[in-house]
Design an enzyme around this catalytic site. Structure first.
Site, PDB file in Angstrom:
ATOM      1  N   ASP A  26       0.802  -1.224   0.000  1.00 29.22           N
ATOM      2  CA  ASP A  26       0.000   0.000   0.000  1.00 29.22           C
ATOM      3  C   ASP A  26       0.835   1.274   0.000  1.00 29.22           C
ATOM      4  O   ASP A  26       0.355   2.339   0.415  1.00 29.22           O
ATOM      5  CB  ASP A  26      -0.957  -0.001   1.201  1.00 29.22           C
ATOM      6  CG  ASP A  26      -2.043  -1.061   1.067  1.00 29.22           C
ATOM      7  OD1 ASP A  26      -2.424  -1.379  -0.080  1.00 29.22           O
ATOM      8  OD2 ASP A  26      -2.506  -1.575   2.092  1.00 29.22           O
ATOM      9  N   LYS A  49     -11.712  -4.410  -4.064  1.00 27.26           N
ATOM     10  CA  LYS A  49     -12.997  -4.514  -3.334  1.00 27.26           C
ATOM     11  C   LYS A  49     -14.162  -4.147  -4.249  1.00 27.26           C
ATOM     12  O   LYS A  49     -14.968  -3.261  -3.970  1.00 27.26           O
ATOM     13  CB  LYS A  49     -12.981  -3.616  -2.100  1.00 27.26           C
ATOM     14  CG  LYS A  49     -11.948  -4.050  -1.075  1.00 27.26           C
ATOM     15  CD  LYS A  49     -12.065  -3.326   0.232  1.00 27.26           C
ATOM     16  CE  LYS A  49     -11.055  -3.840   1.227  1.00 27.26           C
ATOM     17  NZ  LYS A  49      -9.636  -3.617   0.824  1.00 27.26           N
ATOM     18  N   GLY A 103      -5.520  -7.709   8.812  1.00 30.36           N
ATOM     19  CA  GLY A 103      -5.690  -7.159  10.159  1.00 30.36           C
ATOM     20  C   GLY A 103      -4.606  -7.584  11.125  1.00 30.36           C
ATOM     21  O   GLY A 103      -4.607  -7.159  12.290  1.00 30.36           O
TER      22      GLY A 103
HETATM   23  O1  3DU Z   1      -3.432  -3.096   8.261  1.00 32.75           O
HETATM   24  P1  3DU Z   1      -2.339  -3.385   7.278  1.00 32.75           P
HETATM   25  O2  3DU Z   1      -1.435  -2.232   6.979  1.00 32.75           O
HETATM   26  O3  3DU Z   1      -1.580  -4.647   7.633  1.00 32.75           O
HETATM   27  O4  3DU Z   1      -3.026  -3.676   5.855  1.00 32.75           O
HETATM   28  C1  3DU Z   1      -4.111  -4.508   5.676  1.00 32.75           C
HETATM   29  C2  3DU Z   1      -4.455  -4.558   4.215  1.00 32.75           C
HETATM   30  O5  3DU Z   1      -5.593  -5.377   4.005  1.00 32.75           O
HETATM   31  C3  3DU Z   1      -4.781  -3.223   3.584  1.00 32.75           C
HETATM   32  O6  3DU Z   1      -4.368  -3.287   2.225  1.00 32.75           O
HETATM   33  C4  3DU Z   1      -6.291  -3.143   3.652  1.00 32.75           C
HETATM   34  O7  3DU Z   1      -6.820  -2.338   2.636  1.00 32.75           O
HETATM   35  C5  3DU Z   1      -6.666  -4.599   3.439  1.00 32.75           C
HETATM   36  N1  3DU Z   1      -7.920  -5.020   4.050  1.00 32.75           N
HETATM   37  C6  3DU Z   1      -8.159  -4.840   5.372  1.00 32.75           C
HETATM   38  O8  3DU Z   1      -7.308  -4.317   6.106  1.00 32.75           O
HETATM   39  C7  3DU Z   1      -9.371  -5.284   5.911  1.00 32.75           C
HETATM   40  C8  3DU Z   1     -10.283  -5.912   5.149  1.00 32.75           C
HETATM   41  O9  3DU Z   1     -11.380  -6.364   5.688  1.00 32.75           O
HETATM   42  C9  3DU Z   1      -9.998  -6.105   3.813  1.00 32.75           C
HETATM   43  C10 3DU Z   1      -8.805  -5.653   3.303  1.00 32.75           C
END
Ligand code: 3DU
Length: 216
Positions: free
Chosen positions: A12, A64, A173
């Site tokens: 991201d 999504k 998550g």
């Molecule tokens: O929280 P993090 O930085 O580890 O990223 C989680 C990724 O997964 C991020 O790309 C977000 O858009 C995606 N994501 C969720 O966090 C939650 C969901 O329910 C679906 C996708």
């Protein structure tokens, strides 16, 4: 899908050079990346193509997808044309919209991931409790791959019960949002991890620590 070390990198960052450097620095620990709106809107769909051409990775596009069938078809078509191996599609929009994305995936010999419930706190407001029904719809449509949250383990485990052990669940998550890798892997096949890796001072050390922590 075989996910190396059970970790899918959520890429991201909003800069393709920085993304490339990050992926190169940890490429021996992963074989699957997830590209979403931050990188795609910043750099275009070419970001998908660039990673596909330069790394032998599975590339999941997290768009999504949540529109009417005709629009979902267009989104899926452009995404697969850019080189994606799979695309994440929202389930709450209903069967016709999801089926439209499935049909396009089939034309390309690719697959979709069906998003059941989300991991952020606000997910409890409208989405919570809908995951089982969305999972059942996915089974009716013959979908093999799902997304379910690591931050609400009761929801993840319930969605796993509906899907059975043979369906493939990836779970976001873990880390920054509070999910625990080992707890999540009791129900999910792979973890989606972004900030805990790419925001770390040293992403290689960060991913090695996570791998070390995984015991299941
Ligand atoms: O929280 P993090 O930085 O580890 O990223 C989680 C990724 O997964 C991020 O790309 C977000 O858009 C995606 N994501 C969720 O966090 C939650 C969901 O329910 C679906 C996708």
């Amino acid at each position: 899908m075989e996910v190396k070390n059970n970790i899918i990198l959520a890429l991201d960052l909003m800069d393709i050079i920085k993304s490339f450097e990050l992926v190169e620095s940890i490429s021996k620990y992963i074989n699957t990346i997830k590209i979403g709106y931050p990188l795609t809107l910043a750099e275009g769909l070419k970001s998908v193509t660039v990673f596909k051409e330069n790394f032998e990775f599975n590339t999941i596009c997290d768009y999504k997808v949540a529109d009417i069938p005709a629009t979902n078809e267009k989104i899926a078509d452009l995404t697969f044309k850019a080189g994606a191996d799979s695309i994440i599609v929202h389930g709450f929009v209903g069967k016709d919209s999801v089926a439209a994305s499935c049909d396009v995936a089939l034309e390309y010999g690719k697959e979709i991931f069906l998003l059941t419930e989300m991991s952020h706190p606000g997910a409890i407001q409208f989405l919570k409790g809908k995951g089982e029904k969305i999972a059942e719809m996915g089974l009716e449509l013959g979908i093999n791959n799902y997304v379910a949250p690591s931050t609400h383990l009761d929801r993840l485990s319930s969605i796993r019960s509906v899907l059975g052990k043979d369906k493939f669940i990836i779970s976001p998550g873990v880390g920054t949002q509070g999910g625990n890798p080992n707890d999540t892997l009791k129900y999910a096949d792979a973890l989606i991890i972004g900030r805990s890796i790419y925001n770390a001072e040293n992403p290689e050390i960060a991913i090695k620590e996570i791998i070390k922590e995984i015991t299941v």
